[in-house]
Design a protein around this motif. Structure first.
Motif, mmCIF file in Angstrom:
data_model
loop_
_atom_site.group_PDB
_atom_site.id
_atom_site.type_symbol
_atom_site.label_atom_id
_atom_site.label_comp_id
_atom_site.label_asym_id
_atom_site.label_seq_id
_atom_site.Cartn_x
_atom_site.Cartn_y
_atom_site.Cartn_z
ATOM 1 N N ARG A 6 0.827 -1.201 0.000
ATOM 2 C CA ARG A 6 0.000 0.000 0.000
ATOM 3 C C ARG A 6 0.860 1.248 0.000
ATOM 4 N NH1 ARG A 6 -4.339 0.357 4.665
ATOM 5 N NH2 ARG A 6 -5.019 -1.491 3.543
ATOM 6 N N ARG A 7 1.944 1.201 0.811
ATOM 7 C CA ARG A 7 2.847 2.351 0.849
ATOM 8 C C ARG A 7 3.494 2.554 -0.519
ATOM 9 N NH1 ARG A 7 8.530 3.031 4.200
ATOM 10 N NH2 ARG A 7 9.234 4.830 3.049
ATOM 11 N N SER A 8 3.917 1.441 -1.152
ATOM 12 C CA SER A 8 4.565 1.537 -2.454
ATOM 13 C C SER A 8 3.625 2.141 -3.482
ATOM 14 C CB SER A 8 5.035 0.165 -2.915
ATOM 15 O OG SER A 8 5.927 -0.404 -1.985
ATOM 16 N N LEU A 249 13.031 8.484 -3.598
ATOM 17 C CA LEU A 249 12.720 7.479 -4.617
ATOM 18 C C LEU A 249 12.575 8.118 -5.988
ATOM 19 C CD1 LEU A 249 11.786 4.504 -5.324
ATOM 20 C CD2 LEU A 249 9.475 5.386 -5.017
ATOM 21 N N ASN A 250 11.781 9.166 -6.061
ATOM 22 C CA ASN A 250 11.539 9.821 -7.335
ATOM 23 C C ASN A 250 12.795 10.485 -7.888
ATOM 24 O OD1 ASN A 250 8.700 9.339 -7.978
ATOM 25 N ND2 ASN A 250 8.254 10.533 -6.147
ATOM 26 N N ALA A 251 13.643 10.980 -6.999
ATOM 27 C CA ALA A 251 14.897 11.595 -7.439
ATOM 28 C C ALA A 251 15.764 10.571 -8.153
ATOM 29 C CB ALA A 251 15.638 12.195 -6.245
ATOM 30 N N LEU A 267 10.443 -0.387 -0.567
ATOM 31 C CA LEU A 267 10.440 0.325 -1.848
ATOM 32 C C LEU A 267 11.268 -0.396 -2.914
ATOM 33 C CD1 LEU A 267 10.766 4.075 -0.762
ATOM 34 C CD2 LEU A 267 8.703 2.697 -1.127
ATOM 35 N N VAL A 268 11.954 -1.454 -2.522
ATOM 36 C CA VAL A 268 12.809 -2.186 -3.458
ATOM 37 C C VAL A 268 12.036 -2.708 -4.672
ATOM 38 C CG1 VAL A 268 14.147 -4.316 -3.722
ATOM 39 C CG2 VAL A 268 14.657 -2.739 -1.851
ATOM 40 N N PRO A 269 10.811 -3.276 -4.504
ATOM 41 C CA PRO A 269 10.090 -3.764 -5.695
ATOM 42 C C PRO A 269 9.877 -2.679 -6.752
ATOM 43 C CG PRO A 269 9.086 -4.641 -3.709
ATOM 44 C CD PRO A 269 10.095 -3.629 -3.258
ATOM 45 N N ILE A 270 9.642 -1.446 -6.338
ATOM 46 C CA ILE A 270 9.468 -0.358 -7.305
ATOM 47 C C ILE A 270 10.763 -0.120 -8.060
ATOM 48 C CG2 ILE A 270 8.949 2.100 -7.557
ATOM 49 C CD1 ILE A 270 7.259 1.904 -5.033
ATOM 50 N N LEU A 271 11.851 -0.077 -7.312
ATOM 51 C CA LEU A 271 13.154 0.164 -7.938
ATOM 52 C C LEU A 271 13.518 -0.958 -8.899
ATOM 53 C CD1 LEU A 271 14.994 1.388 -4.718
ATOM 54 C CD2 LEU A 271 14.395 2.799 -6.688
ATOM 55 N N GLN A 272 13.201 -2.188 -8.539
ATOM 56 C CA GLN A 272 13.561 -3.332 -9.373
ATOM 57 C C GLN A 272 12.776 -3.376 -10.686
ATOM 58 O OE1 GLN A 272 12.868 -6.399 -6.421
ATOM 59 N NE2 GLN A 272 15.070 -6.679 -6.087
ATOM 60 N N GLN A 273 11.655 -2.691 -10.734
ATOM 61 C CA GLN A 273 10.855 -2.674 -11.955
ATOM 62 C C GLN A 273 11.390 -1.683 -12.983
ATOM 63 O OE1 GLN A 273 6.749 -2.080 -10.826
ATOM 64 N NE2 GLN A 273 6.800 -3.789 -9.397
ATOM 65 N N ALA A 510 20.920 1.180 -4.149
ATOM 66 C CA ALA A 510 20.275 1.334 -5.457
ATOM 67 C C ALA A 510 20.994 2.441 -6.216
ATOM 68 C CB ALA A 510 18.801 1.669 -5.291
ATOM 69 N N TYR A 511 21.271 2.200 -7.499
ATOM 70 C CA TYR A 511 21.986 3.211 -8.260
ATOM 71 C C TYR A 511 21.612 3.120 -9.738
ATOM 72 C CZ TYR A 511 25.188 -0.800 -8.905
ATOM 73 O OH TYR A 511 25.739 -2.032 -9.166
ATOM 74 N N ARG A 512 21.855 4.212 -10.446
ATOM 75 C CA ARG A 512 21.574 4.261 -11.871
ATOM 76 C C ARG A 512 22.518 3.323 -12.627
ATOM 77 N NH1 ARG A 512 16.924 6.662 -13.304
ATOM 78 N NH2 ARG A 512 17.870 7.025 -15.367
ATOM 79 N N SER A 513 22.043 2.768 -13.722
ATOM 80 C CA SER A 513 22.826 1.767 -14.457
ATOM 81 C C SER A 513 24.059 2.354 -15.130
ATOM 82 C CB SER A 513 21.943 1.080 -15.503
ATOM 83 O OG SER A 513 21.401 2.042 -16.406
#
Length: 532
Positions: A6-8, A249-251, A267-273, A510-513
């Motif tokens: 729900r938070r995600s 997260l949005n940044a 929040l990891v599932p959002i980042l992984q997508q 988490a980091y940009r590719s």
């Protein structure tokens, strides 16, 4: 597809407002050739890594300073600022020669005198350093590049001490700064490392800036954890403190920042997508949570009351609240790093078998009289915030009065140094965490140091027996005897309750590719990191 909480879902639908203000890019930064933008786990408020053990300050220290030795990926000490060294046959005299080309950021050469002063200041504050200094007969500079350490008796952890990977790291400073009282912060940040601290760009609560040190000469060895060649691959590193998780997260998703040090696990599932984001665990040993009580003032000046808290700690409850996803946590009651050679349950009955009834009985035996317990709550560190809430409810459940006092982590790391009674600004409990490299044995584990207000870490336990056992471990060379002593230390620490372990967890980064060069290590470093 990973499930979305729900938070995600709320985060996904939240508007990315005020990102420009949060990131705070300046015209100067925008014009830099290469800028690596990082969301750190906390705000940098205290900048002296000898004065405080806070990991954010340790990380700042690694950007600016260098060390005589450093730990590689196997936690073995390797030379860093040192070129060559010799040890006498009796093991009492250690001579270190500095390598060529070492310069302070103010343009002056690094000297052996600087390093001697730095070691002495570190040895006055750090638990492992204190143990080393207890057997140091003399420490002097015999010429501009030579440091001579003479021991009063053989000591088995010389290089491990001066090369320790985490708080307090024995960072080298110019003598004029290293001569600062170790219980006061240095007035200026001057190191010899691969990056320089930009005082004029520092905005506490918002931004920290580091500039490439063009005069730094890296070692030729390949990088390995804190050891090896340190090459500043970017011109500028900016730490952008963004306490709001949605904004952070949005940044990252929008490319406004490049690296997020400690994203919340939910929040990891959002980042992984997002195919432009890499999420991975870089720390092989993980983090251990510490519930630290103040031994100086009621009610935790009473051993039975401290034991009652330990008996009430249910790690599963803490980890479910703080982490949630069992992929990223485990229950382990050892005070040494879980998965390390000295992991043990010696004397850990209260932690292994948590019991509300046992806790209430110990509380009664301790004569608890309803004294309110002030818990310092770091609201900007999700794991510690959750742990504080669990502790408050756990203590209320066993019959204690509890007051939560909310603050950010930077404020907490200052407040915890206050030895005054609670009524005068002191405290009873705070929560923190240690990386596995910090707690691998009885000597490097700062949380096991005792000696009251003169030598112990915040919380100030005082137990001569525990110190005798730690001393014996530091001087023992037989691995089997060391293991036995480590078990004795562990049991004694839980008897007098230096602290409680509320669980072990692994926080991904988490980091940009387009970011590369990050390595497996208990501490994350930004040298050798490139941005394409």
């Amino acid at each position: 597809m990973a499930s979305i909480t729900r938070r995600s879902f709320g985060v996904l639908t939240a508007a990315a407002v005020a990102l420009g203000a949060a990131v705070g890019l300046t015209a100067q930064a925008a014009q830099a050739e290469t800028v690596l933008r990082v969301i750190p786990h906390a705000d940098l408020k205290n900048v002296d890594p000898i004065w405080t053990t806070a990991y954010i300050t340790r990380n700042h220290g690694y950007m600016v300073y260098d060390t005589l030795f450093a730990m590689d990926e196997n936690l073995e000490p390797q030379p860093q600022m040192v070129d060559t060294w010799e040890v006498s046959e009796d093991g009492l005299t250690w001579s270190f020669v500095l390598r060529d080309g070492l310069m302070w950021h103010d343009g002056t050469p690094v000297t052996a005198e600087d390093c001697v002063a730095s070691l002495k200041r570190w040895g006055a504050r750090d638990g492992m350093g204190q143990k080393l200094m207890d057997v140091v007969a003399s420490l002097e500079a015999t010429d501009e590049k030579t440091i001579v350490l003479t021991l009063s008796e053989p000591y088995g952890l010389v290089l491990e001490s001066i090369g320790k990977i985490s708080s307090n790291v024995p960072f080298m400073m110019p003598k004029r700064l290293a001569d600062t009282d170790p219980f006061e912060q240095v007035s200026e940040i001057v190191g010899s490392g691969p990056f320089m601290f930009s005082q004029e760009d520092w905005v506490p609560g918002s931004k920290v800036v580091y500039l490439r040190n063009e005069n730094y000469t890296p070692r030729e060895e390949a990088p390995s954890a804190a050891a090896g060649g340190k090459i500043a691959e970017v011109d500028r590193v900016e730490w952008l403190y963004i306490p709001d998780q949605t904004t952070a997260l949005n940044a990252l998703l929008n490319g406004e920042v490049d690296y997020w040090e400690a994203p919340p696990v939910d929040l990891v599932p959002i980042l992984q997508q997002n195919s432009d984001i890499v999420v991975e665990v870089l720390d092989p040993l993980g983090n251990q949570g510490m519930l630290r009580m103040n031994h100086l003032h009621p009610p935790f000046d009473n051993e039975k009351v401290r034991q009652a808290v330990v008996a009430a700690v249910n790690q599963e409850t803490y980890m479910q609240a703080a982490i949630g996803n069992p992929e990223y946590f485990k229950v382990c009651t050892s005070l040494y790093a879980c998965g390390s050679p000295l992991e043990t349950t010696a004397g850990a009955d209260l932690l292994v078998n948590p019991s509300k009834e046992t806790a209430m009985k110990l509380l009664e035996e301790g004569g608890y009289d309803g004294t309110p317990v002030v818990v310092l709550q770091a609201t900007d560190i999700p794991v510690l915030n959750a742990a504080s809430l669990v502790t408050a409810q756990t203590l209320r459940d066993i019959g204690m009065e509890v007051e939560l006092q909310a603050m950010d982590w930077a404020t907490l790391t200052s407040r915890r140094a206050n030895q005054d009674p609670v009524a005068d600004g002191g405290w009873n409990i705070f929560h923190t965490w240690w990386i596995g490299g910090d707690i691998s044995n009885p000597v490097t584990h700062t949380g096991l140091s005792t000696g009251g207000t003169e030598r112990a870490w915040f919380g100030w336990p005082d137990d001569p027996k525990l110190e005798e056992l730690r001393d014996a471990f530091s001087k023992e060379t037989d691995p089997d005897v060391q293991k036995s002593l480590a078990d004795e230390v562990h049991a004694r620490a839980l008897q007098v309750v230096t602290h409680a372990n509320f669980g072990t967890w692994f926080i991904p980064v988490a980091y940009r590719s387009n970011v590369s060069g990050l390595i497996k290590s208990p501490v994350q470093f930004f040298w050798n990191v490139s941005k394409n």
